[in-house]
Design a protein around this motif. Sequence first.
Motif, PDB file in Angstrom:
ATOM      1  N   PHE A  96     -19.165 -46.032 -51.935  1.00 22.25           N
ATOM      2  CA  PHE A  96     -19.339 -46.174 -53.383  1.00 22.25           C
ATOM      3  C   PHE A  96     -20.147 -45.012 -53.968  1.00 22.25           C
ATOM      4  O   PHE A  96     -20.355 -44.970 -55.162  1.00 22.25           O
ATOM      5  CB  PHE A  96     -20.032 -47.502 -53.701  1.00 22.25           C
ATOM      6  CG  PHE A  96     -19.133 -48.723 -53.577  1.00 22.25           C
ATOM      7  CD1 PHE A  96     -19.518 -49.933 -54.123  1.00 22.25           C
ATOM      8  CD2 PHE A  96     -17.933 -48.662 -52.904  1.00 22.25           C
ATOM      9  CE1 PHE A  96     -18.717 -51.067 -53.998  1.00 22.25           C
ATOM     10  CE2 PHE A  96     -17.110 -49.778 -52.773  1.00 22.25           C
ATOM     11  CZ  PHE A  96     -17.512 -50.990 -53.329  1.00 22.25           C
ATOM     12  N   GLN A 144       7.201 -66.887 -44.132  1.00 27.31           N
ATOM     13  CA  GLN A 144       7.071 -66.899 -42.682  1.00 27.31           C
ATOM     14  C   GLN A 144       7.104 -68.322 -42.161  1.00 27.31           C
ATOM     15  O   GLN A 144       7.733 -68.609 -41.158  1.00 27.31           O
ATOM     16  CB  GLN A 144       5.758 -66.215 -42.273  1.00 27.31           C
ATOM     17  CG  GLN A 144       5.812 -64.715 -42.381  1.00 27.31           C
ATOM     18  CD  GLN A 144       4.505 -64.063 -41.966  1.00 27.31           C
ATOM     19  OE1 GLN A 144       3.458 -64.669 -42.002  1.00 27.31           O
ATOM     20  NE2 GLN A 144       4.580 -62.800 -41.575  1.00 27.31           N
ATOM     21  N   ILE A 155      -2.576 -45.572 -67.147  1.00 26.88           N
ATOM     22  CA  ILE A 155      -3.374 -46.518 -66.361  1.00 26.88           C
ATOM     23  C   ILE A 155      -3.411 -47.868 -67.067  1.00 26.88           C
ATOM     24  O   ILE A 155      -3.229 -48.910 -66.449  1.00 26.88           O
ATOM     25  CB  ILE A 155      -4.799 -45.978 -66.147  1.00 26.88           C
ATOM     26  CG1 ILE A 155      -4.772 -44.786 -65.189  1.00 26.88           C
ATOM     27  CG2 ILE A 155      -5.720 -47.070 -65.610  1.00 26.88           C
ATOM     28  CD1 ILE A 155      -6.104 -44.084 -65.056  1.00 26.88           C
ATOM     29  N   MET A 197       0.953 -62.671 -53.883  1.00 27.03           N
ATOM     30  CA  MET A 197       1.984 -62.056 -53.058  1.00 27.03           C
ATOM     31  C   MET A 197       1.810 -62.459 -51.599  1.00 27.03           C
ATOM     32  O   MET A 197       2.788 -62.700 -50.894  1.00 27.03           O
ATOM     33  CB  MET A 197       1.939 -60.527 -53.192  1.00 27.03           C
ATOM     34  CG  MET A 197       2.502 -60.021 -54.511  1.00 27.03           C
ATOM     35  SD  MET A 197       2.793 -58.244 -54.494  1.00 27.03           S
ATOM     36  CE  MET A 197       4.187 -58.129 -53.384  1.00 27.03           C
ATOM     37  N   PHE A 198       0.581 -62.531 -51.140  1.00 25.77           N
ATOM     38  CA  PHE A 198       0.319 -62.898 -49.749  1.00 25.77           C
ATOM     39  C   PHE A 198       0.782 -64.334 -49.500  1.00 25.77           C
ATOM     40  O   PHE A 198       1.393 -64.629 -48.474  1.00 25.77           O
ATOM     41  CB  PHE A 198      -1.165 -62.746 -49.431  1.00 25.77           C
ATOM     42  CG  PHE A 198      -1.523 -63.094 -48.012  1.00 25.77           C
ATOM     43  CD1 PHE A 198      -2.217 -64.263 -47.721  1.00 25.77           C
ATOM     44  CD2 PHE A 198      -1.156 -62.265 -46.962  1.00 25.77           C
ATOM     45  CE1 PHE A 198      -2.545 -64.588 -46.410  1.00 25.77           C
ATOM     46  CE2 PHE A 198      -1.480 -62.595 -45.649  1.00 25.77           C
ATOM     47  CZ  PHE A 198      -2.174 -63.750 -45.376  1.00 25.77           C
ATOM     48  N   ILE A 218       4.490 -64.462 -49.138  1.00 27.33           N
ATOM     49  CA  ILE A 218       4.928 -63.920 -47.850  1.00 27.33           C
ATOM     50  C   ILE A 218       4.671 -64.936 -46.740  1.00 27.33           C
ATOM     51  O   ILE A 218       5.531 -65.196 -45.905  1.00 27.33           O
ATOM     52  CB  ILE A 218       4.184 -62.616 -47.523  1.00 27.33           C
ATOM     53  CG1 ILE A 218       4.595 -61.531 -48.486  1.00 27.33           C
ATOM     54  CG2 ILE A 218       4.439 -62.227 -46.070  1.00 27.33           C
ATOM     55  CD1 ILE A 218       5.780 -60.716 -48.056  1.00 27.33           C
ATOM     56  N   THR A 219       3.520 -65.548 -46.729  1.00 28.50           N
ATOM     57  CA  THR A 219       3.204 -66.505 -45.667  1.00 28.50           C
ATOM     58  C   THR A 219       4.071 -67.746 -45.811  1.00 28.50           C
ATOM     59  O   THR A 219       4.421 -68.372 -44.823  1.00 28.50           O
ATOM     60  CB  THR A 219       1.722 -66.903 -45.705  1.00 28.50           C
ATOM     61  OG1 THR A 219       1.361 -67.310 -47.028  1.00 28.50           O
ATOM     62  CG2 THR A 219       0.851 -65.739 -45.303  1.00 28.50           C
ATOM     63  N   THR A 257       1.706 -58.052 -62.989  1.00 33.97           N
ATOM     64  CA  THR A 257       1.926 -57.871 -61.554  1.00 33.97           C
ATOM     65  C   THR A 257       1.229 -58.999 -60.807  1.00 33.97           C
ATOM     66  O   THR A 257       0.197 -59.492 -61.246  1.00 33.97           O
ATOM     67  CB  THR A 257       1.376 -56.533 -61.070  1.00 33.97           C
ATOM     68  OG1 THR A 257       0.010 -56.447 -61.455  1.00 33.97           O
ATOM     69  CG2 THR A 257       2.125 -55.375 -61.687  1.00 33.97           C
ATOM     70  N   SER A 258       1.818 -59.361 -59.721  1.00 34.39           N
ATOM     71  CA  SER A 258       1.227 -60.426 -58.929  1.00 34.39           C
ATOM     72  C   SER A 258      -0.042 -59.929 -58.267  1.00 34.39           C
ATOM     73  O   SER A 258      -0.152 -58.755 -57.917  1.00 34.39           O
ATOM     74  CB  SER A 258       2.220 -60.885 -57.865  1.00 34.39           C
ATOM     75  OG  SER A 258       3.392 -61.391 -58.450  1.00 34.39           O
ATOM     76  N   SER A 259      -0.990 -60.830 -58.103  1.00 37.92           N
ATOM     77  CA  SER A 259      -2.224 -60.470 -57.407  1.00 37.92           C
ATOM     78  C   SER A 259      -1.932 -60.427 -55.909  1.00 37.92           C
ATOM     79  O   SER A 259      -0.892 -60.922 -55.442  1.00 37.92           O
ATOM     80  CB  SER A 259      -3.312 -61.501 -57.696  1.00 37.92           C
ATOM     81  OG  SER A 259      -2.973 -62.739 -57.091  1.00 37.92           O
ATOM     82  N   LEU A 260      -2.870 -59.853 -55.163  1.00 39.56           N
ATOM     83  CA  LEU A 260      -2.718 -59.794 -53.710  1.00 39.56           C
ATOM     84  C   LEU A 260      -2.604 -61.204 -53.153  1.00 39.56           C
ATOM     85  O   LEU A 260      -1.790 -61.476 -52.259  1.00 39.56           O
ATOM     86  CB  LEU A 260      -3.920 -59.078 -53.097  1.00 39.56           C
ATOM     87  CG  LEU A 260      -3.905 -58.909 -51.579  1.00 39.56           C
ATOM     88  CD1 LEU A 260      -2.764 -58.007 -51.147  1.00 39.56           C
ATOM     89  CD2 LEU A 260      -5.225 -58.327 -51.079  1.00 39.56           C
ATOM     90  N   HIS A 261      -3.397 -62.112 -53.706  1.00 40.18           N
ATOM     91  CA  HIS A 261      -3.383 -63.498 -53.224  1.00 40.18           C
ATOM     92  C   HIS A 261      -2.013 -64.131 -53.426  1.00 40.18           C
ATOM     93  O   HIS A 261      -1.452 -64.750 -52.514  1.00 40.18           O
ATOM     94  CB  HIS A 261      -4.460 -64.297 -53.967  1.00 40.18           C
ATOM     95  CG  HIS A 261      -4.622 -65.686 -53.465  1.00 40.18           C
ATOM     96  ND1 HIS A 261      -4.909 -66.758 -54.288  1.00 40.18           N
ATOM     97  CD2 HIS A 261      -4.545 -66.204 -52.213  1.00 40.18           C
ATOM     98  CE1 HIS A 261      -4.993 -67.858 -53.569  1.00 40.18           C
ATOM     99  NE2 HIS A 261      -4.786 -67.553 -52.306  1.00 40.18           N
ATOM    100  N   THR A 269      -0.165 -49.706 -66.742  1.00 41.36           N
ATOM    101  CA  THR A 269       0.003 -50.288 -65.411  1.00 41.36           C
ATOM    102  C   THR A 269      -0.752 -51.603 -65.299  1.00 41.36           C
ATOM    103  O   THR A 269      -0.264 -52.567 -64.736  1.00 41.36           O
ATOM    104  CB  THR A 269      -0.512 -49.317 -64.329  1.00 41.36           C
ATOM    105  OG1 THR A 269       0.198 -48.092 -64.436  1.00 41.36           O
ATOM    106  CG2 THR A 269      -0.308 -49.907 -62.934  1.00 41.36           C
ATOM    107  N   LYS A 270      -1.956 -51.629 -65.897  1.00 43.21           N
ATOM    108  CA  LYS A 270      -2.765 -52.831 -65.812  1.00 43.21           C
ATOM    109  C   LYS A 270      -2.186 -53.947 -66.675  1.00 43.21           C
ATOM    110  O   LYS A 270      -2.336 -55.114 -66.369  1.00 43.21           O
ATOM    111  CB  LYS A 270      -4.200 -52.529 -66.265  1.00 43.21           C
ATOM    112  CG  LYS A 270      -4.991 -51.718 -65.260  1.00 43.21           C
ATOM    113  CD  LYS A 270      -6.422 -51.508 -65.727  1.00 43.21           C
ATOM    114  CE  LYS A 270      -7.196 -50.759 -64.657  1.00 43.21           C
ATOM    115  NZ  LYS A 270      -8.584 -50.463 -65.102  1.00 43.21           N
TER     116      LYS A 270
END
Lengths: 129, 144
Positions: free
Chosen positions: A32, A113, A91, A105-106, A109-110, A99-103, A94-95
């Motif tokens: 940082f 699976q 920028i 999208m994860f 995906i799971t 867009t889907s958050s990491l949570h 884009t914001k």
Amino acid sequence: MENKSGTQASPPAPENKTDQFTITLESINSAFGISADTLRAIAASHGVTEEQIIVRALTQWAKTEIPDLDLDAPTLTAAQLKTLLDRRTNIDATKDQSTSSLHEMFKSITGEQDNHENAKPSPSNGEHR
Amino acid sequence: MKMQNLPLQMGSIVRTWWPEHDHRTKAGPKFRPVIFLGDTLIEGVLHWVVAYGTSQCHEHNESRNGGDLLVRCIDDGSVVLNSDTRFDFNKIQAIPATSEYFSNNKKSTSLKSCDLPAHLVPQAVQCMKNANVAQTLKRLGVRV
């Protein structure tokens, strides 16, 4: 300096901007940013003040940010300002996109699976794994 | 001391005194950037489950299964992250959510964080899939 008519050009209207900035560094280095001690060490190695080394670093970075930066020119050109503004606009755009958050999208995906695992056929002899 | 209850979400980037391999119950010597993945209770203590990060981005240090994510500090919005950082989703630890591990001076309960740039989210998810993060989180008791 006087203009051609002999009268002195009026100074630009004062704006609510400051030329002084305060920065606070942490006591340790990290991804940082460098620490205050590191800044002091670098400044001391050059025999300059911390302020001078910060200005040096910013100037060098400005040259990478603005490839055609002319330090002999007192201000940025309109084109250079537009380039910087365009980046800010991109920028922000884009914001603003949904867009889907990491949570999210994860989880999707799971979920896929888990469905794939459940879809595996069971052994023909009836045994369970 | 417990860290302040900040709204961390999967993908938040914080820093931690990453425990060394042979001293997993002790704060390590380096204050590393990590990606927050979730939290879990271990023996009644709140732990944050995080993925390892390093500012050493040499290619020969990358994992071989595609579980690495490189975040460049020039990526949009990340004005907190001031160094290119490589995150390895193969290295995940549950670390006590205390100032001993997550504070730069090991005393303060305030936390400095930033978010993973939005345009890197799809890549991050793929890296997590490559590293089988879902199984790791399940093993650590993290509810996704």
